[in-house]
Design a protein around this motif. Structure first.
Motif, PDB file in Angstrom:
ATOM      1  N   SER A 254       0.812  -1.214   0.000  1.00  0.00           N
ATOM      2  CA  SER A 254       0.000   0.000   0.000  1.00  0.00           C
ATOM      3  C   SER A 254       0.848   1.267   0.000  1.00  0.00           C
ATOM      4  O   SER A 254       0.313   2.361  -0.108  1.00  0.00           O
ATOM      5  CB  SER A 254      -0.938   0.011   1.222  1.00  0.00           C
ATOM      6  N   SER A 255       2.171   1.135   0.135  1.00  0.00           N
ATOM      7  CA  SER A 255       3.063   2.291   0.016  1.00  0.00           C
ATOM      8  C   SER A 255       4.454   1.806  -0.360  1.00  0.00           C
ATOM      9  O   SER A 255       4.833   0.662  -0.069  1.00  0.00           O
ATOM     10  CB  SER A 255       3.117   3.088   1.322  1.00  0.00           C
ATOM     11  N   GLU A 256       5.229   2.682  -0.997  1.00  0.00           N
ATOM     12  CA  GLU A 256       6.601   2.355  -1.362  1.00  0.00           C
ATOM     13  C   GLU A 256       7.491   2.212  -0.133  1.00  0.00           C
ATOM     14  O   GLU A 256       8.554   1.583  -0.189  1.00  0.00           O
ATOM     15  CB  GLU A 256       7.168   3.440  -2.285  1.00  0.00           C
ATOM     16  N   ALA A 257       7.066   2.794   0.983  1.00  0.00           N
ATOM     17  CA  ALA A 257       7.873   2.716   2.202  1.00  0.00           C
ATOM     18  C   ALA A 257       7.910   1.304   2.773  1.00  0.00           C
ATOM     19  O   ALA A 257       8.883   0.924   3.430  1.00  0.00           O
ATOM     20  CB  ALA A 257       7.309   3.682   3.243  1.00  0.00           C
ATOM     21  N   GLN A 258       6.879   0.521   2.541  1.00  0.00           N
ATOM     22  CA  GLN A 258       6.780  -0.778   3.196  1.00  0.00           C
ATOM     23  C   GLN A 258       7.875  -1.764   2.792  1.00  0.00           C
ATOM     24  O   GLN A 258       8.549  -2.320   3.670  1.00  0.00           O
ATOM     25  CB  GLN A 258       5.382  -1.371   2.960  1.00  0.00           C
ATOM     26  N   PRO A 259       8.114  -2.030   1.501  1.00  0.00           N
ATOM     27  CA  PRO A 259       9.194  -2.969   1.175  1.00  0.00           C
ATOM     28  C   PRO A 259      10.572  -2.473   1.592  1.00  0.00           C
ATOM     29  O   PRO A 259      11.458  -3.273   1.900  1.00  0.00           O
ATOM     30  CB  PRO A 259       9.085  -3.130  -0.346  1.00  0.00           C
ATOM     31  N   VAL A 260      10.775  -1.159   1.615  1.00  0.00           N
ATOM     32  CA  VAL A 260      12.052  -0.605   2.066  1.00  0.00           C
ATOM     33  C   VAL A 260      12.291  -0.966   3.533  1.00  0.00           C
ATOM     34  O   VAL A 260      13.354  -1.466   3.916  1.00  0.00           O
ATOM     35  CB  VAL A 260      12.073   0.927   1.871  1.00  0.00           C
ATOM     36  N   ALA A 261      11.285  -0.716   4.380  1.00  0.00           N
ATOM     37  CA  ALA A 261      11.421  -1.020   5.808  1.00  0.00           C
ATOM     38  C   ALA A 261      11.572  -2.523   6.040  1.00  0.00           C
ATOM     39  O   ALA A 261      12.365  -2.955   6.888  1.00  0.00           O
ATOM     40  CB  ALA A 261      10.210  -0.486   6.568  1.00  0.00           C
ATOM     41  N   ILE A 262      10.834  -3.330   5.284  1.00  0.00           N
ATOM     42  CA  ILE A 262      10.903  -4.780   5.477  1.00  0.00           C
ATOM     43  C   ILE A 262      12.264  -5.320   5.059  1.00  0.00           C
ATOM     44  O   ILE A 262      12.837  -6.189   5.735  1.00  0.00           O
ATOM     45  CB  ILE A 262       9.765  -5.472   4.700  1.00  0.00           C
ATOM     46  N   ALA A 263      12.814  -4.819   3.950  1.00  0.00           N
ATOM     47  CA  ALA A 263      14.137  -5.269   3.512  1.00  0.00           C
ATOM     48  C   ALA A 263      15.196  -4.945   4.563  1.00  0.00           C
ATOM     49  O   ALA A 263      16.066  -5.777   4.864  1.00  0.00           O
ATOM     50  CB  ALA A 263      14.493  -4.624   2.171  1.00  0.00           C
ATOM     51  N   LEU A 264      15.143  -3.752   5.138  1.00  0.00           N
ATOM     52  CA  LEU A 264      16.081  -3.398   6.204  1.00  0.00           C
ATOM     53  C   LEU A 264      15.877  -4.284   7.426  1.00  0.00           C
ATOM     54  O   LEU A 264      16.847  -4.709   8.070  1.00  0.00           O
ATOM     55  CB  LEU A 264      15.908  -1.925   6.586  1.00  0.00           C
ATOM     56  N   TRP A 265      14.630  -4.563   7.753  1.00  0.00           N
ATOM     57  CA  TRP A 265      14.338  -5.426   8.902  1.00  0.00           C
ATOM     58  C   TRP A 265      14.915  -6.825   8.671  1.00  0.00           C
ATOM     59  O   TRP A 265      15.469  -7.442   9.593  1.00  0.00           O
ATOM     60  CB  TRP A 265      12.833  -5.489   9.127  1.00  0.00           C
ATOM     61  N   ILE A 266      14.786  -7.345   7.452  1.00  0.00           N
ATOM     62  CA  ILE A 266      15.351  -8.654   7.132  1.00  0.00           C
ATOM     63  C   ILE A 266      16.866  -8.640   7.325  1.00  0.00           C
ATOM     64  O   ILE A 266      17.441  -9.559   7.925  1.00  0.00           O
ATOM     65  CB  ILE A 266      14.972  -9.060   5.698  1.00  0.00           C
ATOM     66  N   ALA A 267      17.536  -7.586   6.851  1.00  0.00           N
ATOM     67  CA  ALA A 267      18.989  -7.491   7.030  1.00  0.00           C
ATOM     68  C   ALA A 267      19.355  -7.426   8.504  1.00  0.00           C
ATOM     69  O   ALA A 267      20.375  -7.987   8.924  1.00  0.00           O
ATOM     70  CB  ALA A 267      19.519  -6.265   6.288  1.00  0.00           C
ATOM     71  N   HIS A 268      18.519  -6.802   9.309  1.00  0.00           N
ATOM     72  CA  HIS A 268      18.841  -6.684  10.737  1.00  0.00           C
ATOM     73  C   HIS A 268      18.748  -8.033  11.441  1.00  0.00           C
ATOM     74  O   HIS A 268      19.373  -8.231  12.489  1.00  0.00           O
ATOM     75  CB  HIS A 268      17.955  -5.607  11.382  1.00  0.00           C
ATOM     76  N   THR A 269      17.984  -8.984  10.885  1.00  0.00           N
ATOM     77  CA  THR A 269      17.935 -10.310  11.516  1.00  0.00           C
ATOM     78  C   THR A 269      19.290 -11.010  11.438  1.00  0.00           C
ATOM     79  O   THR A 269      19.588 -11.870  12.264  1.00  0.00           O
ATOM     80  CB  THR A 269      16.851 -11.209  10.880  1.00  0.00           C
ATOM     81  N   TYR A 270      20.107 -10.644  10.454  1.00  0.00           N
ATOM     82  CA  TYR A 270      21.444 -11.232  10.319  1.00  0.00           C
ATOM     83  C   TYR A 270      22.476 -10.519  11.192  1.00  0.00           C
ATOM     84  O   TYR A 270      23.544 -11.074  11.459  1.00  0.00           O
ATOM     85  CB  TYR A 270      21.902 -11.174   8.858  1.00  0.00           C
ATOM     86  N   SER A 271      22.171  -9.315  11.596  1.00  0.00           N
ATOM     87  CA  SER A 271      23.125  -8.509  12.363  1.00  0.00           C
ATOM     88  C   SER A 271      22.587  -8.158  13.741  1.00  0.00           C
ATOM     89  O   SER A 271      23.027  -7.198  14.361  1.00  0.00           O
ATOM     90  CB  SER A 271      23.458  -7.224  11.592  1.00  0.00           C
ATOM     91  N   ILE A 272      21.646  -8.953  14.251  1.00  0.00           N
ATOM     92  CA  ILE A 272      20.965  -8.653  15.504  1.00  0.00           C
ATOM     93  C   ILE A 272      21.943  -8.535  16.667  1.00  0.00           C
ATOM     94  O   ILE A 272      21.711  -7.794  17.624  1.00  0.00           O
ATOM     95  CB  ILE A 272      19.883  -9.720  15.782  1.00  0.00           C
ATOM     96  N   GLU A 273      23.072  -9.256  16.593  1.00  0.00           N
ATOM     97  CA  GLU A 273      24.035  -9.224  17.687  1.00  0.00           C
ATOM     98  C   GLU A 273      24.675  -7.846  17.864  1.00  0.00           C
ATOM     99  O   GLU A 273      25.279  -7.568  18.905  1.00  0.00           O
ATOM    100  CB  GLU A 273      25.133 -10.271  17.448  1.00  0.00           C
ATOM    101  N   ALA A 274      24.547  -6.985  16.876  1.00  0.00           N
ATOM    102  CA  ALA A 274      25.158  -5.650  16.964  1.00  0.00           C
ATOM    103  C   ALA A 274      24.300  -4.664  17.740  1.00  0.00           C
ATOM    104  O   ALA A 274      24.788  -3.591  18.122  1.00  0.00           O
ATOM    105  CB  ALA A 274      25.418  -5.103  15.559  1.00  0.00           C
ATOM    106  N   PHE A 275      23.040  -4.997  18.001  1.00  0.00           N
ATOM    107  CA  PHE A 275      22.098  -3.989  18.476  1.00  0.00           C
ATOM    108  C   PHE A 275      21.550  -4.302  19.861  1.00  0.00           C
ATOM    109  O   PHE A 275      21.455  -5.457  20.262  1.00  0.00           O
ATOM    110  CB  PHE A 275      20.939  -3.865  17.481  1.00  0.00           C
ATOM    111  N   GLU A 276      21.154  -3.233  20.553  1.00  0.00           N
ATOM    112  CA  GLU A 276      20.541  -3.359  21.875  1.00  0.00           C
ATOM    113  C   GLU A 276      19.022  -3.444  21.791  1.00  0.00           C
ATOM    114  O   GLU A 276      18.373  -3.865  22.745  1.00  0.00           O
ATOM    115  CB  GLU A 276      20.930  -2.153  22.745  1.00  0.00           C
TER     116      GLU A 276
END
Length: 387
Positions: free
Chosen positions: A42-64
């Protein structure tokens, strides 16, 4: 006779890696393309946020902190389960589950640190209050922060044990989440696909073949020397439109976008701001909805002061999701403003906003409000209006 799986021709625009590590920006671009093939967003923002969220699942150890995705829709057949299918093919260690018990969740998260894909979450919270739902709510409330642990007595000897519940989580369902859980989420509001919004048919084996290079690229990127330390020490510029909780959960995704470079820093900030701060939040209190509505009324009129009666009339005429017409339309048509004015005053009192006498013209005065009386409350409780 076995047949080799061949990707449809429309997939062949996706990069092939041929053993070389792709840049994060390219992989994020391809993740967006992959999501759009099967989903009408429903918006161009959605796949952008989801793609970043997917990448963060691989780098979760870096974040609080970890942001949750809340994949929601007003009705069935809007693509929630299909989106979980797509995310499950791209995310790190996906674990898709429906109505898990508290014990299963605690043990699975602590043992495997999966990416939790919780489907039909509306069924968990929609049927009243019970101990199981409150336990899940507590897990979700705490599980966005690395340091948080939940104590439980474990059978058979009732030994006290603290469970780590920090992991990436995507929650899919119809309607709303509890306020405290929603506060930790990036909202992905889906709508039913229209006939003129064609998407490719999802065939799991073919989609898995296409997703595999992206998963491998994200794994190689996350395991590259220095990646996690750089992300962990990153301090991305945070959009002013986001509140405190929103900046906590969005910071990891902005750090990833800055690391990717190119157009991603700008795209990420626009996407997260529009998703998190661009709409009136369904879970806002009536007081905050009222503050937002009155801010719009003053901004539209350009006035610096307004009589109470005019504010009430504008609220009733406003095209928002507030209850103002149901509350006050009948009274205003009957020229009865005393009751509505008193209720408006009670709603605004907790924000230290008080009615007073305002000068209209010459010696004419009326009970009303000055815009400057709202400014502190607007600054504290309402994000700036997006241009």
């Amino acid at each position: 006779m076995s047949t080799a799986i061949t990707a449809p021709s429309s997939f062949r625009t996706l990069r092939t890696y041929e053993g070389a590590e792709a840049t994060l920006a390219h992989t994020l671009d391809e993740a967006c393309a992959f999501l759009r093939r099967f989903m009408a967003f429903s918006s161009e923002a959605q796949p952008v946020a989801i793609a970043l969220w997917i990448a963060h699942t691989y780098s979760i150890e870096a974040f609080e902190y970890t942001p949750y995705l809340h994949i929601q829709s007003p009705e069935k057949r809007c693509g929630k389960s299909r989106l979980l299918d797509c995310i499950g093919l791209l995310a790190r260690k996906p674990w898709r589950v429906v109505s898990p018990s508290e014990a299963v969740l605690f043990r699975k998260i602590e043992a495997d640190n999966p990416t939790l894909l919780l489907d039909e979450v509306d069924a968990i919270f929609s049927n009243g209050k019970d101990d199981g739902k409150e336990s899940l709510r507590a897990l979700l409330n705490a599980g966005f922060e690395r340091r948080a642990k939940i104590p439980r007595c474990v059978p058979p000897n009732h030994e006290l044990r603290e469970f780590a519940v920090f992991c990436p989580k995507a929650l899919a369902g119809i309607g709303r989440l509890p306020d405290t859980v929603s506060d930790r989420c990036i909202p992905i509001r889906l709508v039913r696909r229209a006939q003129n919004e064609p998407v490719e048919r999802f065939r799991r084996r073919e989609a898995e073949t296409i997703a595999l290079p992206m998963r491998e690229a994200l794994t190689l990127w996350a395991e590259s020397e220095g990646t996690l330390s750089r992300l962990g020490s990153a301090r991305p510029v945070l959009p002013e439109q986001l509140g405190d909780r929103q900046t906590d959960i969005c910071e990891p995704l902005l750090a990833l976008a800055d690391s990717a470079g190119g157009e991603w820093p700008e795209k990420a900030r626009f996407a997260l701001t529009s998703l998190c701060a661009g709409e009136i939040d369904e879970d806002d209190s009536l007081g905050i909805k009222l503050l937002r509505a009155i801010r719009t009324i003053f901004a539209t009129s350009g006035a610096d002061k307004m009589p109470t009666k005019e504010i009430l009339e504008a609220l009733v005429a406003a095209e928002d999701d507030g209850p103002w017409p149901a509350w006050w339309e009948h009274d205003l048509k009957s020229e009865n403003t005393r009751g509505p004015a008193a209720k408006l005053g009670r709603l605004l009192k907790p924000y230290n906003i008080k009615v007073g006498s305002i000068r209209l013209s010459g010696t004419t005065t009326a009970k009303g409000y000055y815009a400057k009386g709202f400014e502190e409350a607007w600054q504290r409780y309402c994000p700036p209006i997006l241009a």
